[in-house]
Enzyme design. Structure first.
Site, PDB file in Angstrom:
ATOM      1  N   GLY A  95       0.905  -1.020   0.030  1.00 48.06           N
ATOM      2  CA  GLY A  95      -0.135  -0.002  -0.159  1.00 48.06           C
ATOM      3  C   GLY A  95       0.830   1.150   0.093  1.00 48.06           C
ATOM      4  O   GLY A  95       0.426   2.185  -0.319  1.00 48.06           O
ATOM      5  N   LYS A 116       9.769   1.754   1.275  1.00 51.49           N
ATOM      6  CA  LYS A 116       8.660   1.596   2.126  1.00 51.49           C
ATOM      7  C   LYS A 116       8.532   3.139   2.597  1.00 51.49           C
ATOM      8  O   LYS A 116       9.116   3.981   2.943  1.00 51.49           O
ATOM      9  CB  LYS A 116       8.849   0.935   3.424  1.00 51.49           C
ATOM     10  N   ASP A 255       1.622 -12.100   6.151  1.00 53.57           N
ATOM     11  CA  ASP A 255       2.164 -11.203   5.430  1.00 53.57           C
ATOM     12  C   ASP A 255       3.299 -10.730   5.610  1.00 53.57           C
ATOM     13  O   ASP A 255       4.288 -10.103   5.012  1.00 53.57           O
ATOM     14  CB  ASP A 255       1.298 -10.042   4.830  1.00 53.57           C
TER      15      ASP A 255
END
Ligand code: AMP
Ligand code: MG
Length: 488
Positions: A95, A116, A255
């Protein structure tokens, strides 16, 4: 002056994107209004064949924020699914992250270069796609400490402040972390592929994972089962190593469980202070699902989810597939116990031919004594070497029931432990929670000195250095119950 680039960055490959296009959405990083390098791991840069001077340049910072990439590179947001605290989400994905591509390091190994905090992607859901400086520096610091402790982990190449403000409970400086991993394949990647119902995708993902991480499985009669067993072994060994140093991951969702067996995703992680298996640091882990002492069980649970995803490749007959997977998963306990016992034997300074069951039983007895006293795990194990040398004073300072301790010490010393060998495996310096908080608070306020000092300390965790006493000392009594936040 820095040496010319060992290799131009243009050699970023796009193997994941090419082999698994269904799981890769081409994407770019968001512009950083005022990119500024905060920290760079120069050793890692050299290992990757990247020139540190170039990484510090405007072009380097564009790469490290994902705003400009070398010709031919195809940055992608990766799709994955995941069980988060037991609940399944079929579509999580990056995301706020990007896989820039793969590099071949100085040892010929393929490594992912990943960002990230680089902005919203199609997987962002309600998130802002951003990361705050403090949590990215935490990942840099703790992953470096974990690496220095000899534990497999993803690494942090750099943290770049973006000049953007990030809204959390308060307004915070934003940053992007450049992460290096042997891959970003997770249990959740397999869950995603399985959930699509496309057997060809699952097969290609399996082949990709075997080729990158567990090539021994390629020749097996049952490749998917061999891959599964290799991941079981890698995770059992990883979690045993965490347990031996008191590392609490904090958010062991599927995850965040790698296929490579590397530690990934340093969110609400922490090192134990007082030894207590029930310890939870994460502010969102209300049920204690990922408590220190539950980590082996959590890993095994995650591996069961991997087995479920692989079932169609393990056997055409589902019942038979389940039998085979259950038998392989059953190997986790023995592998974990073997890894833990071997590590515990080394921590106690006992010879390699010591009966592992004896070493494990002795270590467990000591842990019971430490738990009853809420003794600091790191300091107590380090003080054991002094006791092996004949001075029990430092160890006594951590323990209330000195009689029980002395009884144990007498039996242990009869086995002639080697104190020098102990000092090579029992760290003196870990990123202690009160020091991490102090360093990150100062860094967020613009003072990087405490962070840089702590980084320097944890990079050599076993070697005692004068002047660093406060880095080896347990948390002050008023530090209280520590809480970390996923709100990254
Ligand atoms: P994590 O807890 O960091 O493992 O993240 C779990 C999921 O939430 C992943 O799909 C992340 O990409 C996503 N995520 C976490 N923080 C953000 C954010 N600020 N913006 C968008 N997605 C996020
Ligand atoms: Mg994650």
């Amino acid at each position: 002056m820095s040496v010319a680039p060992a290799r131009p960055v243009a050699v970023l490959g796009g193997r994941f994107a090419a082999e698994l296009p269904e799981m890769a959405v081409p994407w770019r990083g968001e512009q950083a209004p005022d990119a500024r390098l905060v920290v760079l791991d120069e050793d890692l840069a050299a290992e990757l064949g990247l020139d540190a001077g170039w990484l510090r340049s405007p072009d380097g910072l564009q790469l490290l924020t994902g705003t400009a990439v070398p010709a031919g590179a195809t940055p992608v947001a990766q799709a994955y699914a995941g069980h988060q605290f037991g609940g399944f989400s079929p579509r999580l994905g990056d995301g706020r992250a990007l896989l820039l591509g793969e590099l071949t390091d100085a040892h010929g190994h393929v490594r992912d270069l990943h960002l990230k905090g680089s902005g919203r992607t199609p997987f962002a859901r309600g998130g802002d796609g951003l990361a705050a400086l403090g949590p990215m520096l935490r990942e840099h610091l703790v992953s470096r400490a974990v690496h220095a402790l000899g534990i497999p982990t993803t690494r942090s190449l750099a943290v770049v402040a973006t000049g953007r403000t990030v809204r959390r409970e308060e307004l915070l400086p934003g940053a992007v972390l450049a992460r290096v991993a042997s891959s970003h394949l997770r249990v959740g990647s397999f869950q995603y592929a399985r959930a699509t119902g496309d057997p060809d995708l699952l097969r290609r993902l399996t082949d990709h994972a075997i080729s990158r991480h567990h090539p021994g499985a390629a020749a097996a009669e049952n490749r998917a089962l061999a891959l599964f067993e290799a991941v079981v072994a890698a995770q059992a060994s990883l979690v045993a190593r965490w347990m031996l140093v008191g590392f609490v991951h904090g958010v062991m969702n599927t995850d965040n469980t790698t296929i490579s067996g590397e530690t990934i995703d340093y969110g609400p992680c922490a090192f134990l202070d007082a030894y207590d298996p029930a310890t939870v640091y994460s502010s969102i882990d209300h049920g204690g699902r990922y408590a220190y002492g539950n980590q082996p069980a959590a890993a095994q649970w995650n591996l069961a989810r991997l087995a479920e995803a692989l079932l169609p490749l393990i056997h055409d007959d589902e019942e038979r597939a389940v039998e085979l997977a259950v038998a392989s998963l059953g190997g986790f306990r023995d592998r974990y116990q073997a890894a833990w016992s071997a590590g515990a034997r080394a921590k106690l300074g006992l010879p390699a031919d010591t009966d592992p069951a004896l070493a494990a039983a002795l270590a467990e007895e000591l842990l019971d004594v430490l738990q009853a006293s809420r003794a600091d795990l790191t300091s107590s194990f380090r003080a054991l070497a002094d006791a092996a040398r004949g001075d029990t004073g430092p160890l006594h300072r951590h323990v209330l029931d000195v009689d029980a301790l002395d009884d144990w010490v007498g039996r242990w010393r009869a086995l002639e432990p080697d104190p020098d060998a102990m000092d090579r495996v029992n760290p003196l310096y870990t990123p202690r929670n009160h020091l991490v908080e102090e360093a990150l608070t100062a860094a967020t306020d613009g003072d990087l000195a405490p962070f840089e000092q702590l980084l320097d300390v944890v990079r050599a965790p076993f070697d005692e250095r004068p002047g660093l006493e406060r880095y080896a000392a347990p948390a002050p009594p008023d530090f209280g119950a520590y809480r970390t936040f996923c709100g990254t």
